[in-house]
Design a protein around this motif. Structure first.
Motif: not given
Length: 460
Positions: A193-219
């Motif tokens: 993975m290039k750094i540019s590809e890592m950015r996309l990976y973690f943008k998607s993962l943190f988008t998910a966690l933002r939704s989960v954490h906004a509801k007060g849920i710990i994965h």
């Protein structure tokens, strides 16, 4: 990623008997209950063909499943086993009754229809539609099963989170029906993975966690095999909420949530402080300690647990998921998986000490009302920088006769982001919402726009 909305079917009622669950007699038993499978042992990819070759053992397993779960083969055609974990097995299946229900959860179908003619949109879809059937083991607690299904239902409109389509119960067996997501094995792509590809990976993962954490849920179990990522689409989905819980569940006051003044007062009047004042050296402990051992939720996977989980913090927050994401980024930058591979919580804490040093670990332990002492000489007081760790892991520190090698600018930016994720104090650790505004991830949008410009240029 577009929102995945669940259209719940009329599922059979799931009866949950809230029997009293006795506390485990010791931590080892609790560890067995809450320990997710080693990441190296887990299944982690899907394949494109629906007619892939199926092993004889898997065929027999699916046949037993169809035999014991009456009626499942009338609704779904089992195709292959695509995942095995500590608490469940996941099968790929064709949904035989797809056109009988609303399927707002089907992202791919929505994308296909977007470009179809109005007449084609009105016709029922004839192509096969696949789902993932999660067979939850009967050894799982009924409360645990109910909790997972309830949380998945609450997250049904969340970005980048796998929605629950429906669930069925037959006798003591429960299955959850989830969308089938095409993804690749983390081990097949993380080294390249290039750094540019890592950015996309973690943008998607943190988008998910933002939704989960906004509801007060710990994965509670964030790791590569629980984030189904498709590099070709730069899209991932967070799955497996079997260990998840709402923030504050069974929470008790911990020193980490006290003010600095109150924490210092508590430390200065602790049993440890009294032992020191009685003339013993700094590493002495009470000979007869009558206090009960500290109990806290330690669910998760070895190597991905945050320091506060290892220290049995009794007031854990969504920030434990952020640390786990940091371990994934460290894995990518160092090209080593798994990066941490400890046998137990003590070894895991010492692995972290190797990087951050004894001083930082003493401070982190005191933050949660614990005392950390070690006489192992190989652990330095100040630890090592993450830059040095990455250079060493990627073989850029070996030859002393060559000019000193350094991280490139993109790697340096990634490491600055990594420091915010692997912050030992959970109160100072970056949140999912803050992470999406961090320069490391905001550049993912710039990279995407640049790619679109290139496509437009070619088409012109």
């Amino acid at each position: 990623m577009a929102k995945a909305r669940v259209g719940l079917r009329h599922a059979e009622h799931i009866d949950v008997h809230e029997d009293d669950i006795q506390d485990m007699q010791d931590d080892e038993a609790q560890e067995t209950l809450d320990e997710s499978m080693d990441p190296l042992e887990e299944s982690g990819r899907t394949v494109d063909s629906s007619d892939e070759e199926v092993e004889d053992a898997v065929q027999e397993d699916m046949a037993r499943f169809e035999e014991t779960f009456v009626g499942i083969n009338k609704r779904f055609r089992l195709i292959n086993r695509i995942g095995e974990g500590t608490f469940s097995t996941v099968y790929k299946a064709e949904d035989l009754e797809y056109n009988k229900y609303s399927n707002d959860w089907d992202i791919d179908e929505r994308e296909n229809r977007k470009w179809s003619s109005p007449a084609h949109r009105r016709r029922p879809s004839r192509r096969p539609h696949y789902v993932a059937i999660k067979k939850i083991y009967v050894t799982s607690s009924p409360i645990r099963i109910f909790n997972e299904l309830e949380l998945l239902y609450d997250l049904r409109d969340s970005d980048s989170v796998c929605p629950l389509i429906t669930a069925f119960r037959h006798l003591d067996q429960v299955v959850a029906v989830l969308p089938y997501f095409q993804h690749h094995d983390f081990r097949d792509y993380y080294r390249d993975m290039k750094i540019s590809e890592m950015r996309l990976y973690f943008k998607s993962l943190f988008t998910a966690l933002r939704s989960v954490h906004a509801k007060g849920i710990i994965h509670r179990d964030v790791k590569p095999t629980n984030f189904l990522y498709n590099p070709a689409q730069s899209r991932g989905v967070l799955v497996d909420f079997g260990l998840a819980e709402r923030e504050g569940t069974d929470s008790q006051n911990c020193a980490c949530h006290m003010s600095d003044e109150d924490r210092r007062y508590r430390i200065n009047n602790s049993v440890h402080a009294q032992t020191q004042s009685s003339g013993h050296n700094a590493s002495s402990y009470p000979k007869n300690d009558t206090r009960n051992s500290r109990r806290a939720n330690r669910a998760g996977t070895r190597g991905f647990r945050a320091p506060e989980v290892l220290l049995k913090c009794t007031q854990q927050t969504c920030s434990i998921d952020i640390w786990s994401v940091g371990v994934i980024l460290l894995t990518m930058l160092s090209r080593r998986f798994p990066f941490f591979h400890s046998a137990d919580d003590i070894d895991a804490f010492l692995e972290i000490t190797t990087i951050f040093g004894r001083k930082k670990m003493r401070e982190t332990s005191l933050l949660h009302g614990q005392i950390f002492e070690t006489n192992v000489p190989s652990y330095s007081e100040g630890g090592h920088s993450l830059e040095k760790i990455i250079l060493w892991c990627t073989g850029r520190t070996g030859d002393k006769t060559q000019p000193k090698k350094e991280l490139d600018d993109d790697e340096k930016e990634a490491v600055q982001f990594l420091y915010r994720l692997l912050e030992c104090n959970p109160a100072k650790r970056i949140t999912a919402d803050e992470a999406l505004r961090h320069p490391f991830l905001t550049k993912a949008y710039e990279d995407s726009e640049a790619d679109e410009d290139m496509v437009d240029l070619v088409e012109a």
